[in-house]
Write an enzyme that holds these catalytic residues in place. Structure first.
Site, PDB file in Angstrom:
ATOM      1  N   ALA B  68       0.830  -1.207   0.000  1.00 15.13           N
ATOM      2  CA  ALA B  68       0.000   0.000   0.000  1.00 15.13           C
ATOM      3  C   ALA B  68       0.861   1.252   0.000  1.00 15.13           C
ATOM      4  O   ALA B  68       0.554   2.231  -0.685  1.00 15.13           O
ATOM      5  CB  ALA B  68      -0.935   0.004   1.208  1.00 15.13           C
ATOM      6  N   ARG B  99      -7.468   6.588  -3.622  1.00 17.98           N
ATOM      7  CA  ARG B  99      -6.767   7.560  -2.763  1.00 17.98           C
ATOM      8  C   ARG B  99      -6.989   9.033  -3.103  1.00 17.98           C
ATOM      9  O   ARG B  99      -6.365   9.911  -2.544  1.00 17.98           O
ATOM     10  CB  ARG B  99      -5.276   7.244  -2.719  1.00 17.98           C
ATOM     11  CG  ARG B  99      -4.934   6.341  -1.530  1.00 17.98           C
ATOM     12  CD  ARG B  99      -3.453   6.075  -1.437  1.00 17.98           C
ATOM     13  NE  ARG B  99      -2.652   7.273  -1.332  1.00 17.98           N
ATOM     14  CZ  ARG B  99      -2.419   7.946  -0.203  1.00 17.98           C
ATOM     15  NH1 ARG B  99      -2.920   7.512   0.925  1.00 17.98           N
ATOM     16  NH2 ARG B  99      -1.681   9.028  -0.196  1.00 17.98           N
ATOM     17  N   HIS B 199       7.177   2.961   1.315  1.00 18.60           N
ATOM     18  CA  HIS B 199       7.668   4.250   0.825  1.00 18.60           C
ATOM     19  C   HIS B 199       9.161   4.141   0.522  1.00 18.60           C
ATOM     20  O   HIS B 199       9.636   4.592  -0.514  1.00 18.60           O
ATOM     21  CB  HIS B 199       7.474   5.347   1.877  1.00 18.60           C
ATOM     22  CG  HIS B 199       6.072   5.483   2.373  1.00 18.60           C
ATOM     23  ND1 HIS B 199       5.779   5.899   3.647  1.00 18.60           N
ATOM     24  CD2 HIS B 199       4.875   5.255   1.770  1.00 18.60           C
ATOM     25  CE1 HIS B 199       4.470   5.933   3.804  1.00 18.60           C
ATOM     26  NE2 HIS B 199       3.893   5.542   2.683  1.00 18.60           N
TER      27      HIS B 199
END
Lengths: 458, 546
Positions: B68, B99, B199
């Site tokens: 995600a 999103r 990330h």
């Protein structure tokens, strides 16, 4: 254009799915488990699965979706998730105090090969499951079937975990509604009560996923099938399973293991499927259909006859799940409409056969594909357009690009509300479908008709 | 006419903490105790918060997974890369358009794959026999259908377990095609402890495979990159508007409203401005090491912060013309902002908020609340690390645990040809002596009042408990938390996706936010929960008409 890269020319794809008309098993298991009163669904896998399912269900229902996860890390993925699940069971019963934890697996725990039964037994032996509380489990590998399969697996797990045959019939009929909205479940209960047949409905998300705002948050709302009801389902007179894909496995399990005979019906959407449901209900219940049900049916037929000209030969493209699509396609054919293109992401040749059978007399070469996707559906539309789209919110991208009205029906609906509250099942629900379709067609005319032919009365 | 609520009185912070922990099994309570801090910050002392550690199984967390963070957050907003999820269908499905990343693909011939979901939809035979062949085929099918400039592959949980070598498949495809950059992300959901690992993985691969690919010169003055801005609800559009007005050239945004070429040209900028420190500081560091571009922390959430950030950028470029233009823009924009803030303040002053979100927003949005006189009672991040709470000075002290160790750290060196320090050492020094801070972030805690709560990885139970105890006027978190909070009769604002609102960044965004909060905290909605007869449920013998 939003979907500007979709070509009209259809090429064979065997590896790449584009714009899926399905999602994965675990979310179906989670939705089903929410239909047990006092149950906390538990996702045995990475925490992302649980987060994604909760988010998707929350966006669809605008309701809190409580569910827990085993929060796998890389270590758990290597050594197995037993320790995580044992810890989770203990924490859940201590902190959230549900009556039932309904565990489903994920592609991660399935690939590792975690054995839910063995872990549950170990939890039991270690005293992590308090007296009178339950842990049930369903295997829901994401790489098999679809969200519909996961729903079906969890419903079967409910029966398998609880249904008990005592030898004394309870005088009730099990109704397994399949993956329908809480409003539809409520409607099925209302119809059964009107017909006068006592039923056990499972799962039952009414009251759970359309709960009122009162200033109090109940993690376990008042609705849901209760554990005693599930236990008693093994003593029922029979089972009506609504939908082969969603409900048949559980019904057959009850038949084989508790000698509760079953009938597999279509989901009661539209005139004929609702007729068959009511007919089956009165037969197994040994009652006659009361006048008030006849009146609701008659109103629906009246609507159809009054407005038939606006439905006649309108072409429709549909994407969704097999059980819903079968009932809807039959309904469209009943209205003399043309279900031109039908796509589900859920695999199953039987689905294609059934749709072909239902549309064999329709004056159009209807296209159907199981294991299809919305990219293909869009390509079909580009080759020969339709008058209406029926399916979930993702179809709105096609609707806008091709300027086709969209009837939102199915899962997920992320941009409208109403499905929680207003059923589309039964005769009343059928009236709502008719009204919505008619409104889409006539609003279009009001928008598009030239001034010379613009009309006041329809 | 908002409902009158009973406020918490006489609760000492220590008692609140005890209350939050008392229902937990001892092991859980011990761990959570280290993640629940009462802010005693006075001067330099900030308490240590345990962060970026595993979520406890069974405790209903707000967190998501590595996939995600990688596919959903960082790569999701880039419109012209075909993102293929390699795995069963779910992961691709759930990260499909959910999103609210807005993008502007209106230019003639612009590519936009964001409305599409691409997946290999792995089946059991792929799990058993391996999915590499199917992946290779899927990449080819995508290439033949769309001829995109780039295809990215994202691994889901089972891919790592069955050992598909997605990088080798990507490399081979890239070589075969010749005109399409194909690369892959090993972002299996089980890695790390939250989205944060995703990330980091995304940053590494984008840096390795894309940044620096286009050496063509880019026109414009005062070239900057904006890092950690995702254009949720149009935030990036508003920031772009302001930058443009100031004459500042935004080269690349990581990754709101972005394109492949922005990443490829990012090394042509002269300054990197970091918005969300958590999700993107890795790229900022790597761009500095390899290309010599310094980075600063900025914040465009809040009107004052926006002004401050613009001044900071102008100060860096040390150019009178730019400084004057920035001042002129601020002077032009602020009166409207101030007027709305002053008006909303008359109704919002003294009200209270709680913020549990993200890796930066729980900090940044406190400022917006403060601008309308609202106080933050408790805040925390979902996936941040200690430096996001306590400031970057703690980075050397952060223990690297097993969960972080398995996230690749890539070694970056100065580029032999392209490394170019943007300012001479003396100039950098002069700036620093004047109080200008590079690579600096103090974290959330110093901005919070004494006695407030800082809670990492807040869970459902604690959220409900906090709301029950404090009855804040507004609670901010994500979609999963929204409706359990609202069932308690407290308005809830999503700060991941902004519900349906935004932009909230920049000057116009601040105005939008003040108005939105005014709507929420002063709404009549919350007064409807009780029916009139519930106040007096007993039926009396006489009826009104008698």
């Amino acid at each position: 254009m939003l979907l500007r890269h979709t070509p009209k020319e259809i090429t064979e794809r065997s590896a790449l799915t584009i714009n899926p008309a399905k999602t994965c098993q675990p979310i179906g298991a989670m939705y089903a488990a929410l239909g047990i009163h006092g149950c906390l669904p538990h996702s045995h896998g990475s925490q992302g699965c649980c987060a994604y399912h909760r988010s998707a269900l929350t966006r669809h229902y605008k309701e809190p979706i409580a569910a827990a996860t085993s929060s796998f890390t890389e270590g758990a993925s290597v050594f197995g998730g037993q320790a995580n699940l044992l810890q989770a069971i203990q924490n859940i019963f201590t902190v959230y105090e549900p009556d039932v934890i309904a565990v489903h697996t994920t592609c991660l725990s399935e690939t590792i090969g975690d054995d839910l039964n063995q872990i549950r037994d170990k939890a039991q032996k270690e005293g992590k499951i308090p007296e009178g509380k339950h842990v049930i489990g369903a295997n829901t590998p994401s790489y098999v079937g679809s969200h519909v399969t996961g729903f079906s697996n969890m419903v079967k797990a409910m029966a398998a975990a609880f249904a008990t045959r005592t030898g004394h019939k309870n005088g009730k009929v099990n109704v397994i509604p399949g993956w329908v909205e809480p409003s539809d479940m409520e409607e099925i209960k209302r119809l059964a009560a009107m017909v006068g047949v006592p039923i056990i409905l499972f799962p039952d998300t009414s009251g759970v996923l359309n709960a009122p705002l009162t200033g109090e948050y109940k993690m376990f709302p008042d609705g849901g099938v209760t554990v005693p009801e599930l236990i008693s389902s093994g003593d029922s007179l029979g089972t009506l399973a609504l939908g082969e894909w969603c409900s048949a496995d559980a019904a057959r399990w009850l038949d084989a293991n508790c000698k509760v005979p079953c009938m597999i019906l279509d989901m009661p959407f539209g005139l004929k499927a609702t007729d068959r449901f009511i007919d089956a209900l009165r037969t197994v219940g040994g009652v006659s259909v009361p006048e008030e049900v006849m009146k609701e049916r008659g109103q629906m037929v009246d609507f159809i006859s009054d407005m038939h000209q606006y439905f006649y030969h309108k072409k429709v493209a549909l994407a969704g799940d097999p059980d819903q699509l079968i009932a809807m396609v039959e309904f469209l054919v009943t209205l003399d409409m043309i279900p031109a293109y039908v796509v589900t992401g859920t695999p199953g040749k039987a689905f294609e056969r059934r749709i072909k059978e239902l549309t064999k007399d329709v004056p159009y070469e209807c296209q159907v594909k199981a294991k299809g996707d919305m990219f293909l559906l869009h390509q079909w539309i580009k080759n020969d357009p339709v008058d209406l789209l029926i399916g979930n919110t993702y179809l709105k991208y096609i609707a806008r690009d091709e300027d086709i009205p969209l009837l939102r029906w199915g899962f997920p609906i992320l941009d409208r509300v109403g499905h929680q509250y207003f059923p589309t099942a039964g005769y009343k629900g059928g009236l709502r479908l008719l009204e919505k379709m008619l409104d889409l067609f006539l609003s279009r005319r009001d928008r598009d008709d030239p001034e010379q032919t613009f009309e006041l009365v329809y | 006419m908002a409902a009158t609520k009973k406020k918490l009185v006489n609760w000492e912070p220590a008692n609140v903490k005890e209350e939050l922990l008392k229902k937990y099994p001892p092991k859980v309570a011990r761990k959570r105790a280290k993640q629940i801090m009462i802010n005693e910050a006075e001067g330099s002392e900030t308490p240590e918060v345990m962060a970026n550690v595993r979520t406890i199984p069974g405790i209903i967390t707000m967190r998501g997974c590595t996939y995600a963070g990688c596919k959903g957050v960082i790569l999701g907003p880039t419109r012209d890369i075909v993102n293929i999820t390699h795995g069963p269908i779910g992961c691709g499905f759930y990260s499909w358009l959910t999103r609210r990343n807005q993008t502007d693909a209106s230019a003639e011939g612009a590519e936009n794959y964001m409305p599409y979901c691409f997946s290999t939809d792995m089946q059991d035979e792929d799990i058993i026999f391996g999915g590499e062949k199917k992946l290779a085929k899927a990449i080819r099918e995508a290439y033949e259908l769309f001829h995109p400039k780039s295809i990215a592959i994202f691994a889901t949980c089972p891919v790592g377990l069955i050992g598909d070598d997605i990088h080798a498949v990507a490399k081979k495809a890239k070589e075969e095609f010749g005109d399409c950059n194909v690369f892959a992300f090993s972002c299996e959901g089980y890695k790390g402890v939250s989205q944060s690992a995703g990330h980091h993985i995304a940053n590494n691969q984008i840096f390795k495979h894309v940044v620096g690919e286009n050496d063509a010169d880019k026109p414009g003055e005062y070239k900057i990159n904006l890092l950690g801005e995702y254009n949720i609800g149009g935030d990036g559009f508003e920031i772009d508007r302001i930058l443009k007005k100031c004459g500042i050239t935004g080269l690349a945004t990581f990754s709101g409203n972005s394109t492949y070429d922005q990443f490829a040209s990012a090394h042509k900028a002269d300054l990197n401005c970091v918005m969300c420190h958590r999700s993107i500081n890795y790229v900022a560091d790597m761009l500095e090491t390899k290309f010599g571009i310094p980075w600063i922390k900025v914040n465009f959430i809040g009107a004052k912060s926006t002004a401050k950030s613009l001044r900071k950028i102008a100060q860096y470029f040390d150019d009178k013309k730019l400084m004057e233009r920035v001042e002129a823009v601020i002077a032009e924009e602020m009166p409207e902002v101030d007027a709305v803030a002053a008006d909303v303040k008359t109704r919002a002053e003294g009200k209270t908020a709680m913020l549990f979100v993200g890796g930066s927003r729980a900090h940044h949005y406190q400022e917006l609340f403060a601008e309308i006189g609202m106080k933050t009672l408790a805040a925390g991040y979902e996936f941040a690390h200690r430096d996001d709470y306590e400031g970057r000075h703690v980075i050397p002290d952060i223990k690297v645990d097993a969960d972080s160790k398995n996230i690749e750290e890539i070694e970056v060196e100065a580029d032999p040809e392209r490394y170019n320090p943007r300012k001479p050492v003396e100039e950098m020094k002069k700036l620093e002596e004047a109080g200008f801070q590079f690579k600096h972030y103090d974290g959330m805690i110093p901005d919070m009042d004494k006695g407030t709560f800082i809670i990492d990885d807040l869970n459902q139970y604690e959220a409900d408990k906090l709301v029950e105890l404090f009855k804040p006027d507004i609670f901010c978190a994500g979609i999963k938390e929204k409706f359990s909070i609202q069932k308690l009769g407290i308005p809830m604002k999503q700060l991941h996706s902004y519900d349906s609102g935004g932009p909230y960044a920049g000057f116009q965004g601040a105005i939008n936010f003040y108005k939105e909060i005014d709507r929420l905290v002063n709404s009549k909605v919350w007064s409807y929960m009780k029916a009139p007869w519930q106040d007096n449920p007993e039926l009396s013998a006489t009826y009104v008409w008698e």
